[in-house]
Scaffold this active site. Structure first.
Site, short mmCIF file in Angstrom:
data_model
loop_
_atom_site.label_atom_id
_atom_site.label_comp_id
_atom_site.label_asym_id
_atom_site.label_seq_id
_atom_site.Cartn_x
_atom_site.Cartn_y
_atom_site.Cartn_z
N LYS A 170 -15.54 -27.61 45.55
CA LYS A 170 -15.17 -26.92 46.80
C LYS A 170 -13.93 -27.63 47.35
O LYS A 170 -14.04 -28.60 48.08
CB LYS A 170 -16.31 -26.99 47.80
CG LYS A 170 -16.33 -25.92 48.86
CD LYS A 170 -15.08 -25.80 49.72
CE LYS A 170 -14.96 -26.92 50.75
NZ LYS A 170 -13.71 -26.75 51.58
N GLY A 201 -13.38 -21.80 50.30
CA GLY A 201 -13.91 -21.51 51.63
C GLY A 201 -13.89 -22.74 52.49
O GLY A 201 -13.17 -23.70 52.21
N GLY A 203 -15.28 -26.06 54.53
CA GLY A 203 -16.20 -27.18 54.41
C GLY A 203 -17.38 -27.06 55.35
O GLY A 203 -18.52 -27.39 54.98
N VAL A 206 -19.53 -23.97 53.43
CA VAL A 206 -19.86 -24.21 52.01
C VAL A 206 -20.32 -25.66 51.80
O VAL A 206 -21.31 -25.92 51.11
CB VAL A 206 -18.64 -23.93 51.11
CG1 VAL A 206 -19.03 -24.04 49.64
CG2 VAL A 206 -18.05 -22.56 51.39
N GLY A 207 -19.59 -26.60 52.41
CA GLY A 207 -19.93 -28.02 52.24
C GLY A 207 -21.33 -28.31 52.77
O GLY A 207 -22.10 -29.03 52.14
N GLU A 245 -15.94 -41.37 49.66
CA GLU A 245 -14.62 -42.01 49.70
C GLU A 245 -14.02 -41.59 51.03
O GLU A 245 -13.62 -40.43 51.19
CB GLU A 245 -13.74 -41.49 48.54
CG GLU A 245 -14.29 -41.76 47.16
CD GLU A 245 -14.27 -43.24 46.80
OE1 GLU A 245 -13.42 -43.96 47.32
OE2 GLU A 245 -15.13 -43.64 46.01
N CYS A 279 -4.88 -41.99 51.95
CA CYS A 279 -6.04 -42.74 52.45
C CYS A 279 -5.79 -44.25 52.36
O CYS A 279 -6.21 -45.00 53.22
CB CYS A 279 -7.28 -42.35 51.67
SG CYS A 279 -7.10 -42.56 49.89
N GLU A 379 -7.44 -44.45 62.09
CA GLU A 379 -6.62 -43.80 61.06
C GLU A 379 -5.83 -42.66 61.69
O GLU A 379 -6.40 -41.79 62.33
CB GLU A 379 -7.53 -43.26 59.96
CG GLU A 379 -6.76 -42.63 58.83
CD GLU A 379 -7.68 -42.11 57.73
OE1 GLU A 379 -8.59 -41.32 58.04
OE2 GLU A 379 -7.47 -42.48 56.57
P1 NAP Z 1 -12.13 -33.84 56.04
O1 NAP Z 1 -11.76 -32.99 57.16
O2 NAP Z 1 -13.20 -34.83 56.22
O3 NAP Z 1 -12.48 -32.86 54.83
C1 NAP Z 1 -12.72 -33.29 53.52
C2 NAP Z 1 -13.40 -32.21 52.74
O4 NAP Z 1 -14.68 -31.95 53.32
C3 NAP Z 1 -12.68 -30.86 52.77
O5 NAP Z 1 -12.88 -30.22 51.52
C4 NAP Z 1 -13.41 -30.12 53.85
O6 NAP Z 1 -13.31 -28.73 53.71
C5 NAP Z 1 -14.82 -30.59 53.64
N1 NAP Z 1 -15.71 -30.50 54.79
C6 NAP Z 1 -15.39 -30.30 56.10
N2 NAP Z 1 -16.51 -30.27 56.83
C7 NAP Z 1 -17.55 -30.46 55.99
C8 NAP Z 1 -18.97 -30.54 56.18
N3 NAP Z 1 -19.54 -30.44 57.37
N4 NAP Z 1 -19.73 -30.74 55.08
C9 NAP Z 1 -19.17 -30.89 53.86
N5 NAP Z 1 -17.85 -30.80 53.64
C10 NAP Z 1 -17.05 -30.60 54.70
O7 NAP Z 1 -10.91 -34.68 55.49
P2 NAP Z 1 -9.45 -34.16 55.28
O8 NAP Z 1 -8.86 -33.91 56.62
O9 NAP Z 1 -9.46 -33.06 54.29
O10 NAP Z 1 -8.78 -35.42 54.55
C11 NAP Z 1 -8.31 -36.53 55.22
C12 NAP Z 1 -9.33 -37.66 55.20
O11 NAP Z 1 -9.72 -37.97 53.88
C13 NAP Z 1 -8.77 -38.94 55.75
O12 NAP Z 1 -9.71 -39.55 56.58
C14 NAP Z 1 -8.54 -39.79 54.50
O13 NAP Z 1 -8.53 -41.16 54.72
C15 NAP Z 1 -9.67 -39.38 53.67
N6 NAP Z 1 -9.39 -39.69 52.26
C16 NAP Z 1 -10.08 -40.70 51.66
C17 NAP Z 1 -9.81 -41.03 50.33
C18 NAP Z 1 -10.55 -42.12 49.63
O14 NAP Z 1 -10.45 -42.21 48.41
N7 NAP Z 1 -11.31 -42.97 50.31
C19 NAP Z 1 -8.84 -40.33 49.63
C20 NAP Z 1 -8.15 -39.33 50.30
C21 NAP Z 1 -8.45 -39.01 51.61
P3 NAP Z 1 -12.29 -27.87 54.62
O15 NAP Z 1 -10.98 -28.60 54.55
O16 NAP Z 1 -12.27 -26.57 53.94
O17 NAP Z 1 -12.85 -27.88 55.98
#
Ligand code: NAP
Ligand code: MG
Length: 474
Positions: A170, A201, A203, A206-207, A245, A279, A379
Site C-alpha cells: 500500500k 488508496g 493510509g 487501507v492501512g 521504521e 528520514c 522532525e
Molecule cells: P506517514 O504520514 O506516517 O505515512 C506513512 C505511510 O502510512 C503512508 O503510506 C500512509 O498512507 C500510511 N498511513 C497513514 N495513516 C495510516 C494508518 N492510520 N494506518 C496505516 N497506515 C497509514 O509518513 P509520511 O508523511 O508518508 O512520511 C514521512 C515520515 O516517514 C517521516 O516521519 C520520516 O522520518 C519517516 N520515514 C522513516 C524512514 C525510516 O527508515 N525510519 C524512512 C523514510 C521516512 P497515505 O500517505 O496514503 O496516508
C-alpha cells in the site's frame, strides 16, 4: 499519465472496477492534475488478503532457486522500466529526476543483492543438538511513505518475497503513479498470482484495515512516529508482528580535526537533498564553538548556490511533496524565528525564480540553536538545518543522544579511530563516518522512537522470518 485512473492489482489482475471514490493527484512542482487514483476500501482489502493467503502455502515452500529466478526477472524488468519509475517518482513528489534515478538504482539493488545472498542464507541449520528452521511469517502488509518511494517499496517487497512471504503493498497515496509502475514491473516479471498485490488508496483506511486484519501476519511500516504508534495499536489485538521504521532528528557531530570542506558538504547535502525529506537527514549539526564562524560562512555559501526549480530539469532541489509538507516547513521556520535561533540563510516563503504554483521551500539554516528548542527536538522533514555549538566531545555526544529519536548519526573527523569511538557512543541505528551516504548493505533502523525494525542486508530479510526449533530428535 494524465487522466488515467490508477487502480489495484490483486491476484495477478488489474481491477477494472472499484468500490470507493476516486481522488485527484497533483504534481507538487506545478500544481497540475496528473491523474486519478481509485481509493481502496474493505472490498479490495478482503480480496487482496484472500489472494495473498491462497498464494502463501505454495510460495513459502518453493525452492529458493525459484525465488532467485523470479528476482532475476524482476531485476531485468526494473532495469527496463527504470526511467518510467524515476519519472513517476518525480511527478508524484517533486524529487529532482537525477535523485529519482539514483533512488531507482538503489531499489534495483534491493533485489539484485538478494540474488547472491539468498542461495547462501541458512534457512535451516543444525545448532548443537537441534535444528533451527526459519519460516516465512505469512502474509505481510507493506506500508511505505512517499519520500523515497521506489527504494522504500523495493526494500520491503524484496526481503518479504525472498523470505517466502506473500505481500500486499500500500504505497503512500501521493506516490500512486510510482506504486502502479512498480506493480507493472512485478506483473511483467511473472510474479505468481497473489504473491504480490497492490492496493492504492489512503493510509487512514487501507492501512488501518490491513493493520487490524486477522489474515495479515505482519505489517512492515515506514513513516511518521505518530502513525507508527497507531499501526501498533491497530495490530495489537491480532498479535501480528509490526516492524517500524519511523522518524528521525539525526545529529551530525563535526569534530575539531574535521576536514571542513567534507563537513560542509556532508551537512548541506545531508540536510538539503530531497528538500530535507529524508528520514536519516543530519538535521542537527553539532559544530565546535571555535569553528562555528568559519563553518557557517562556508555553509551559507554552499546553500546559496543550490539550484532550486523544476525537478525534471538539472536542479539540486525540487519542490516538497505537497501543500501539507510545505505548511509544516513554514511553521517550523516560524517557530525557529520565535524561539530566537539566528536565521543564517533562507527563511519563510518560496524561493525566487520558481513556479509559484509549486510547493518549493527555501533551504534554511539556523545557528545558535539550543537542544531544547523545537527546531532541535522535532522532525521538520524539510530543508532546515539547526546548527548547535559545543565545547567538548562529551558534550557533543550528550546533545546528540538527548533526543526522542535515534535513527542515524554522522561523525566527521580526520582521526578515524576517534571518529569511530564517537560513533560507537551515539544511540542510533546507522552511524555514518566521514560520508553522507548510508550503506544499503548494512542494517538500517531506529533506536528509541525511530522504530524497532531493521531494513537492508540480511537483517532486513530476517524481519520477515519466524524462528522454529526442531528438538528431541536422536
Ligand atoms: P506517514 O504520514 O506516517 O505515512 C506513512 C505511510 O502510512 C503512508 O503510506 C500512509 O498512507 C500510511 N498511513 C497513514 N495513516 C495510516 C494508518 N492510520 N494506518 C496505516 N497506515 C497509514 O509518513 P509520511 O508523511 O508518508 O512520511 C514521512 C515520515 O516517514 C517521516 O516521519 C520520516 O522520518 C519517516 N520515514 C522513516 C524512514 C525510516 O527508515 N525510519 C524512512 C523514510 C521516512 P497515505 O500517505 O496514503 O496516508
Ligand atoms: Mg502523511
Amino acid at each position: 499519465m494524465t487522466e488515467t485512473v490508477l487502480t489495484h492489482y490483486i491476484d495477478g489482475n488489474w481491477l477494472a472496477e472499484w468500490s470507493g471514490p476516486v481522488n485527484e493527484l497533483r504534481n507538487p512542482a506545478t500544481g497540475h492534475a496528473t491523474g486519478k487514483v481509485a481509493l481502496a476500501g474493505e472490498t479490495e482489502v478482503e480480496a487482496a488478503v484472500a489472494a495473498a493467503r491462497r498464494a502463501f502455502e505454495k510460495w513459502s515452500s518453493i525452492e529458493v532457486a525459484e525465488r532467485v529466478d523470479l528476482f532475476e526477472r524482476i531485476v531485468l524488468q526494473m532495469q527496463a522500466r527504470a526511467e518510467d519509475l524515476a519519472a513517476a517518482v518525480t511527478l508524484d513528489m517533486g524529487m529532482p529526476l537525477a535523485g529519482s534515478r539514483i533512488a531507482v538504482g538503489a531499489a534495483i539493488l534491493q533485489f539484485s543483492s538478494l540474488l547472491d545472498a539468498l542461495p547462501n542464507y541458512a534457512f535451516r541449520e543444525t545448532v548443537g543438538d537441534h535444528i533451527i528452521q526459519k519460516d516465512a511469517i505469512g502474509v505481510a502488509a507493506l506500508v511505505p511513505p512517499w519520500n523515497y518511494p521506489a527504494l522504500q517499496m523495493a526494500e520491503k517487497v524484496a526481503p518479504a518475497l525472498a523470505a517466502g512471504c506473500t505481500v500486499i503493498l500500500k504505497p503512500a497515496e501521493i506516490t500512486s503513479h510510482a506504486g502502479v509502475v512498480f506493480a507493472e514491473i512485478m506483473d511483467a516479471a511473472g510474479t505468481p498470482a497473489g504473491v504480490f498485490n497492490l492496493l492504492v488508496g489512503k493510509g487512514s483506511t487501507v492501512g488501518t484495515l490491513l493493520s487490524r486484519h486477522p489474515g495479515v501476519d505482519m505489517v512492515a511500516f515506514t513513516g511518521s512516529t505518530d502513525v507508527g504508534i497507531q499501526v501498533q495499536k491497530d495490530a495489537a489485538d491480532t498479535v501480528k508482528r509490526v516492524s517500524q521504521e519511523l522518524g528521525g532528528k539525526s545529529a551530525h557531530i563535526i569534530l575539531s580535526d574535521a576536514d571542513l570542506d567534507l563537513a560542509v558538504s556532508t551537512a548541506v547535502q545531508g540536510v538539503m537533498n530531497n528538500s530535507g525529506q529524508t528520514c536519516a537527514a543530519p538535521t542537527r549539526t553539532l559544530v565546535p564553538a571555535a569553528l562555528k564562524e568559519d563553518f557557517l560562512n562556508r555553509v551559507t555559501a554552499a546553500v546559496e548556490t543550490l539550484r532550486i526549480g523544476d525537478p525534471t530539469t538539472e536542479v539540486d532541489l525540487g519542490s516538497v511533496a505537497n501543500q501539507t509538507q510545505w505548511n509544516t516547513v513554514q511553521s517550523y521556520i516560524q517557530i525557529g524565528l520565535e524561539e530566537g535561533a539566528t536565521l543564517v540563510t533562507g527563511g519563510l516563503g518560496r524561493p525566487d525564480g520558481v513556479d509559484q504554483s509549486g510547493w518549493f521551500a527555501r533551504p534554511t539554516v539556523f545557528a545558535d540553536v539550543t537542544n531544547d528548542m523545537r527546531i532541535a527536538r522535532e522532525e521538520i522533514f524539510g530543508p532546515v538545518m539547526s546548527v548547535i555549538s559545543y565545547e567538548s566531545v562529551d558534550e557533543a555526544i550528550r546533545i546528540a543522544n538527548d533526543n526522542d529519536y535515534g535513527l542515524a548519526g554522522y561523525v566527521t573527523g580526520s582521526d578515524s579511530t576517534a571518529a569511530i569511538a564517537v560513533a560507537s557512543r551515539m544511540r542510533a541505528g546507522q552511524v555514518i563516518v566521514n560520508s553522507v551516504t548510508p550503506n544499503l548493505f548494512a542494517p538500517f533502523g531506529g533506536y528509541k522512537k525511530s522504530g524497532n525494525g531493521r531494513i537492508w542486508g540480511t537483517a532486513g530479510l530476517e524481519e520477515y522470518l519466524e524462528t522454529k526449533a526442531i528438538v528431541g530428535t536422536p
